[in-house]
Design a protein around this motif. Structure first.
Motif, PDB file in Angstrom:
ATOM      1  N   UNK A  60      42.535  69.261 143.283  1.00 58.97           N
ATOM      2  CA  UNK A  60      41.380  69.727 142.513  1.00 58.97           C
ATOM      3  C   UNK A  60      40.951  68.674 141.496  1.00 58.97           C
ATOM      4  N   UNK A  61      41.930  68.001 140.893  1.00 62.22           N
ATOM      5  CA  UNK A  61      41.634  66.960 139.920  1.00 62.22           C
ATOM      6  C   UNK A  61      40.843  65.822 140.566  1.00 62.22           C
ATOM      7  N   UNK A  62      41.240  65.434 141.776  1.00 64.52           N
ATOM      8  CA  UNK A  62      40.528  64.367 142.497  1.00 64.52           C
ATOM      9  C   UNK A  62      39.119  64.814 142.893  1.00 64.52           C
ATOM     10  N   UNK A  63      38.992  66.053 143.360  1.00 65.09           N
ATOM     11  CA  UNK A  63      37.676  66.553 143.787  1.00 65.09           C
ATOM     12  C   UNK A  63      36.693  66.570 142.618  1.00 65.09           C
ATOM     13  N   UNK A  64      37.150  67.060 141.462  1.00 64.83           N
ATOM     14  CA  UNK A  64      36.279  67.127 140.288  1.00 64.83           C
ATOM     15  C   UNK A  64      35.947  65.727 139.784  1.00 64.83           C
ATOM     16  N   UNK A  65      36.925  64.829 139.785  1.00 63.86           N
ATOM     17  CA  UNK A  65      36.677  63.435 139.363  1.00 63.86           C
ATOM     18  C   UNK A  65      35.647  62.780 140.270  1.00 63.86           C
ATOM     19  N   UNK A  66      35.718  63.081 141.557  1.00 68.38           N
ATOM     20  CA  UNK A  66      34.753  62.530 142.508  1.00 68.38           C
ATOM     21  C   UNK A  66      33.339  63.037 142.202  1.00 68.38           C
ATOM     22  N   UNK A  67      33.226  64.315 141.854  1.00 72.54           N
ATOM     23  CA  UNK A  67      31.926  64.891 141.498  1.00 72.54           C
ATOM     24  C   UNK A  67      31.377  64.257 140.225  1.00 72.54           C
ATOM     25  N   UNK A  72      27.355  60.362 138.068  1.00 74.41           N
ATOM     26  CA  UNK A  72      27.244  59.353 137.003  1.00 74.41           C
ATOM     27  C   UNK A  72      27.440  59.956 135.611  1.00 74.41           C
ATOM     28  N   UNK A  73      28.370  60.894 135.513  1.00 74.83           N
ATOM     29  CA  UNK A  73      28.687  61.522 134.241  1.00 74.83           C
ATOM     30  C   UNK A  73      29.831  60.773 133.546  1.00 74.83           C
ATOM     31  N   UNK A  74      29.923  60.848 132.223  1.00 73.98           N
ATOM     32  CA  UNK A  74      31.031  60.185 131.511  1.00 73.98           C
ATOM     33  C   UNK A  74      32.366  60.832 131.850  1.00 73.98           C
ATOM     34  N   UNK A  75      33.443  60.051 131.749  1.00 74.83           N
ATOM     35  CA  UNK A  75      34.772  60.560 132.085  1.00 74.83           C
ATOM     36  C   UNK A  75      35.167  61.774 131.239  1.00 74.83           C
ATOM     37  N   UNK A  76      34.645  61.835 130.028  1.00 77.33           N
ATOM     38  CA  UNK A  76      34.996  62.939 129.127  1.00 77.33           C
ATOM     39  C   UNK A  76      34.475  64.285 129.616  1.00 77.33           C
ATOM     40  N   UNK A  77      33.589  64.279 130.598  1.00 73.50           N
ATOM     41  CA  UNK A  77      33.075  65.538 131.156  1.00 73.50           C
ATOM     42  C   UNK A  77      34.195  66.383 131.744  1.00 73.50           C
ATOM     43  N   UNK A  78      35.282  65.736 132.165  1.00 76.36           N
ATOM     44  CA  UNK A  78      36.396  66.474 132.758  1.00 76.36           C
ATOM     45  C   UNK A  78      36.968  67.502 131.807  1.00 76.36           C
ATOM     46  N   UNK A  79      37.095  67.153 130.529  1.00 72.64           N
ATOM     47  CA  UNK A  79      37.643  68.075 129.544  1.00 72.64           C
ATOM     48  C   UNK A  79      36.703  69.260 129.323  1.00 72.64           C
ATOM     49  N   UNK A  80      35.397  69.003 129.345  1.00 74.65           N
ATOM     50  CA  UNK A  80      34.415  70.083 129.209  1.00 74.65           C
ATOM     51  C   UNK A  80      34.477  71.024 130.411  1.00 74.65           C
ATOM     52  N   UNK A  81      34.595  70.445 131.606  1.00 74.13           N
ATOM     53  CA  UNK A  81      34.682  71.253 132.826  1.00 74.13           C
ATOM     54  C   UNK A  81      35.936  72.122 132.804  1.00 74.13           C
ATOM     55  N   UNK A  82      37.055  71.568 132.352  1.00 74.26           N
ATOM     56  CA  UNK A  82      38.293  72.329 132.299  1.00 74.26           C
ATOM     57  C   UNK A  82      38.174  73.488 131.319  1.00 74.26           C
ATOM     58  N   UNK A  83      37.554  73.242 130.182  1.00 73.01           N
ATOM     59  CA  UNK A  83      37.367  74.316 129.199  1.00 73.01           C
ATOM     60  C   UNK A  83      36.539  75.451 129.803  1.00 73.01           C
TER      61      UNK A  83
END
Length: 212
Positions: A60-67, A72-83
């Motif tokens: 799931x981490x790889x799939x979301x990182x790929x999206x 072209x979103x900043x890497x910090x978007x991952x923390x927002x998505x997780x929240x």
């Protein structure tokens, strides 16, 4: 060798488990064996389930990182998505909250996942390039927000089965000048890294590179 191994196991059993289980015989012994087998299978299923859960969270981490990279979103978007996922889990399926919480989407993790994906794609492209019987190169120059010229390199190749592959190769920052010689050098370096056979393909570029 097998007899020695069996003898060793028998001695180990007698010294560590014999006193505990030798008191069982007949039906009681069979019942005890079945109980131990059931306990072992239950323990193994817990380990298997834990491993499957871990594999799922990593995937799931790889799939979301790929999206994130594709958009072209900043890497910090991952923390927002997780929240957002954790809040959704609280409302829809609280029992799944821990599973979502185990998905690592920190800035560093997203950067690492994207790097892994990029490396895998590059490796696949290198393998594909080896099968090319002919290929052509296209380049495009643009400027980023810091006013640094960027050279985009693309490749189009065909293999023996006439399958055509078109792929982006690399974006090269032109920190010096964008003369024909610098463009040529950057192009050759990128193609060499890719593993493309540039012996004949770049003959026209060699002539261009000597122009002022």
């Amino acid at each position: 060798m097998l007899a020695t191994s069996s003898c060793g196991k028998r001695v180990q059993y007698q010294t560590t488990r014999g006193e505990k289980y030798d008191k069982y015989s007949g039906r009681l012994r069979t019942q005890k064996v079945n109980e131990l087998e059931a306990a072992l299978k239950k323990q193994q299923s817990v380990f298997i389930q834990s491993r499957e859960t871990h594999d799922g969270t990593v995937k799931a981490s790889y799939v979301i990182a790929n999206k994130i990279a594709a958009a072209s979103k900043p890497y910090s978007e991952g923390e927002f998505i997780k929240a957002c996922m954790l809040m959704t889990a609280e409302l829809v399926g609280p029992e799944k909250r821990q599973a979502f919480g185990n998905i690592s989407l920190s800035r560093n993790t997203v950067a690492e996942r994207i790097g892994d994906l990029a490396g895998d794609l590059n490796s696949q492209l290198k393998d594909k390039v080896k099968s090319f019987t002919a290929f052509s190169i296209a380049i495009d120059e643009s400027t980023d927000v810091t006013d640094v010229a960027q050279l985009g390199i693309f490749i189009c190749g065909v293999d023996a089965s006439l399958t055509v592959t078109k792929e982006f190769v690399e974006m090269v920052p032109m920190t010096n000048t964008t003369s024909a010689n610098n463009v040529f050098s950057s192009l050759v370096e990128a193609l060499d890294t890719l593993g493309a056979d540039t012996m004949d393909t770049l003959s026209a570029w060699q002539q261009m590179a000597h122009r002022p």
